[in-house]
Design an enzyme around this catalytic site. Structure first.
Site, PDB file in Angstrom:
ATOM      1  N   ALA A 151      35.818  49.993  -6.832  1.00  0.00           N
ATOM      2  CA  ALA A 151      34.649  49.284  -7.361  1.00  0.00           C
ATOM      3  C   ALA A 151      34.867  48.881  -8.806  1.00  0.00           C
ATOM      4  O   ALA A 151      35.530  49.586  -9.568  1.00  0.00           O
ATOM      5  CB  ALA A 151      33.422  50.177  -7.246  1.00  0.00           C
ATOM      6  N   ARG A 160       0.804  -1.231   0.000  1.00  0.00           N
ATOM      7  CA  ARG A 160       0.000   0.000   0.000  1.00  0.00           C
ATOM      8  C   ARG A 160       0.836   1.280   0.000  1.00  0.00           C
ATOM      9  O   ARG A 160       0.315   2.382  -0.142  1.00  0.00           O
ATOM     10  CB  ARG A 160      -0.952  -0.011   1.208  1.00  0.00           C
ATOM     11  CG  ARG A 160      -2.166  -0.899   0.980  1.00  0.00           C
ATOM     12  CD  ARG A 160      -2.970  -1.081   2.242  1.00  0.00           C
ATOM     13  NE  ARG A 160      -2.312  -1.996   3.171  1.00  0.00           N
ATOM     14  CZ  ARG A 160      -2.664  -2.150   4.439  1.00  0.00           C
ATOM     15  NH1 ARG A 160      -3.656  -1.436   4.944  1.00  0.00           N
ATOM     16  NH2 ARG A 160      -2.020  -2.995   5.218  1.00  0.00           N
TER      17      ARG A 160
END
Ligand code: UD1
Ligand code: MG
Length: 467
Positions: free
Chosen positions: A434, A28
């Site tokens: 940056a 099951r």
């Protein structure tokens, strides 16, 4: 001088053999996986049973496999002391018979089930305590709806005299609502003496283990009934609905313990622990958090919703914001993580660090007070103290073949959108402009910048739409 000899009273320690039936396919479940390998709290059902079995001193566990025997054995491995295969499933009595070669002569024998995962150590202890030369133990429960189960039959003195299976029961017997859980305990001599007396003359043509009860009675061995603390201890898993119900019952117990020990949970129904969780006090855990493997939490920690923490140690006062994933990492006190941070294995954060949104770290040691706040990847890296890594910084640690290390010294500043091509070292107190691509080590107290110079073009005409 000779010391006065202490009288050593040698108590003969009795061993315990625990047989765990796990041969069934579990039709099951609608699965290719043997039923006992389906999981609760991240562990196979069978592992839960073995963990409970291990709480008994000197216990030897013997697992009876059948469907998917190799798979069960490979998955469970050393968690069990022995495996035997039941070639054909001829009934629970036959399954126990298959385990007999592993049973020791002077043992107490306990029979458990691989698909009944939540049996409690306290119940196991009570069952074994009930076993003597003239008494065995049987775990029973009273159910409102006993259908499907073997019924407990008692004589006029209220002593248990037999178990009758549903399919063999008379209408009168079907009314009994005390049922057999299947768990029983007895001596190895009793078991060895009685098993050969079981036959398969019954409605299902099976060798019923439950026939032992009538044999015990006729052998003047009393059957003592024992009840579990909670019904979930004896609930079996036959389908995925029951699996989910037992999962929740198990998690509810874990949540309860956690709250009792001083942790607040936003919702105990939305808490999942899949391993060992140790905690300090005054932690708060929001909904849908999952703790896997070995997790250690300090105190005064706030964990936001939807976090997953795996095999990690978290210091005191840490704030973990929503949707953060932490694996095989160590986080120092008062760190702030997330939302949406991902700490991959080998991340070690010192105290007062910050790992912000959409930052991924891997094998990264980050010194005290350092911050990687936004949208970065920091892998195979060592950062000193007081470092600030700007948004969108990437450590290029992989050349397609090998991994290399990035080192960033104390109090350095890496500007946004920088790529640090490893192996490379950013020295103490240095500054990266940056948008730089850094391929060479930088000097202390310097600015490294590697980007095209900006040009401003006067009178630039914007394009216009063609007709
Ligand atoms: C069994 C009991 C019943 C009890 C119920 C509790 C018997 C005869 N009946 O019934 O009294 O109320 O459990 O759930 O024992 N297994 C094997 N090999 C076999 C047969 C079974 O390993 O040959 C294993 C199964 O995988 C399962 C367990 O034993 O884990 C129980 O077997 P199952 O067929 O479910 O027994 P029930 O009919 O439920
Ligand atoms: Mg069953």
């Amino acid at each position: 001088m000779e010391r006065p000899r202490k009288k050593v009273v040698k108590e003969r320690m009795q061993t315990t053999d625990i047989i765990i039936l796990a041969a069934g396919k579990g039709t099951r479940m609608q699965s290719r996986l043997p039923k006992v390998l389906h999981k609760i709290a991240g562990q196979p059902l069978l592992s839960h049973v073995l963990t409970a079995a291990k709480t008994v001193n000197d216990a030897k566990s013997i697992v009876v496999t059948g469907f998917g025997a190799d798979q069960v054995e490979n998955t469970i491995g050393k968690q069990a002391d022995a495996f035997v295969t039941q070639p054909q499933q001829l009934g629970t009595g036959h399954a126990v018979q298959c385990a007999l070669p592993h049973i020791r002569e002077n043992s107490k024998v306990l029979i458990l089930y691989g698909d009944v995962p939540l049996i409690a150590p306290e119940t196991i202890a009570k069952m074994l305590d009930a076993v003597t030369a003239d008494q065995m133990g049987l775990l029973t429960v009273i159910l409102d709806d006993p259908s499907g189960y073997g019924r407990i039959i008692r004589d006029t003195d209220n002593n248990i005299s037999a178990i009758v299976e549903q399919k063999d029961a008379s209408p009168e017997q079907l009314k009994v609502n005390e049922v057999n859980t299947g768990v029983m305990a007895l001596t190895s001599q009793q078991l060895m003496g009685w098993l050969p007396q079981i036959d398969n003359n019954n409605a299902q043509g099976e060798y019923y283990l439950t026939d032992l009860i009538a044999i015990a009675t006729s052998d003047s061995v009393k059957v003592k009934s024992i009840q579990p603390q909670s019904a979930t201890e004896v609930e079996g898993v036959n389908n995925r609905v029951q699996l989910s119900q037992l999962e929740r019952a198990h998690q509810r117990q874990k949540a309860q313990k956690l709250m009792e020990s001083g942790t607040s949970l936003a919702d105990p129904e939305r808490f999942d622990q899949r391993g060992e969780l140790t905690v300090g006090t005054d932690n708060f855990i929001d909904v849908n958090c999952i703790f896997e493997g070995e997790v250690k939490l300090g105190s005064n920690i706030h964990i936001g919703p939807n976090c997953q923490i795996i095999n990690s140690t978290i210091g005191d006062g840490v704030e973990i914001k929503a949707n953060t994933i932490i694996e095989d990492s160590v986080v120092g006190d008062n760190a702030i993580l997330g939302p949406f941070a991902r700490l991959r294995p080998g991340t070690e954060l010192a105290d007062n660090t910050k790992i912000g949104n959409f930052v991924e770290t891997k094998k990264a040691k980050v010194g005290k007070g350092s911050k990687i706040n936004h949208l970065s990847y920091v892998g195979d890296a060592e950062l000193g103290e007081g470092v600030n890594v700007g948004a969108g910084t990437i450590t290029c640690n992989y050349d397609g073949a090998n991994k290399f290390k990035t080192t960033i010294g104390n109090n350095s500043f890496v500007g946004s959108n920088s790529t640090l091509v490893a192996p490379v070292k950013i020295s103490d107190n240095s500054f990266v402009g940056a948008g730089s691509t850094i391929t060479k080590d930088t000097e202390e107290n310097s600015l490294a910048i590697s980007r095209a110079k900006q040009r401003n073009i006067d009178g630039w005409k914007r394009p216009t739409k063609e007709d």
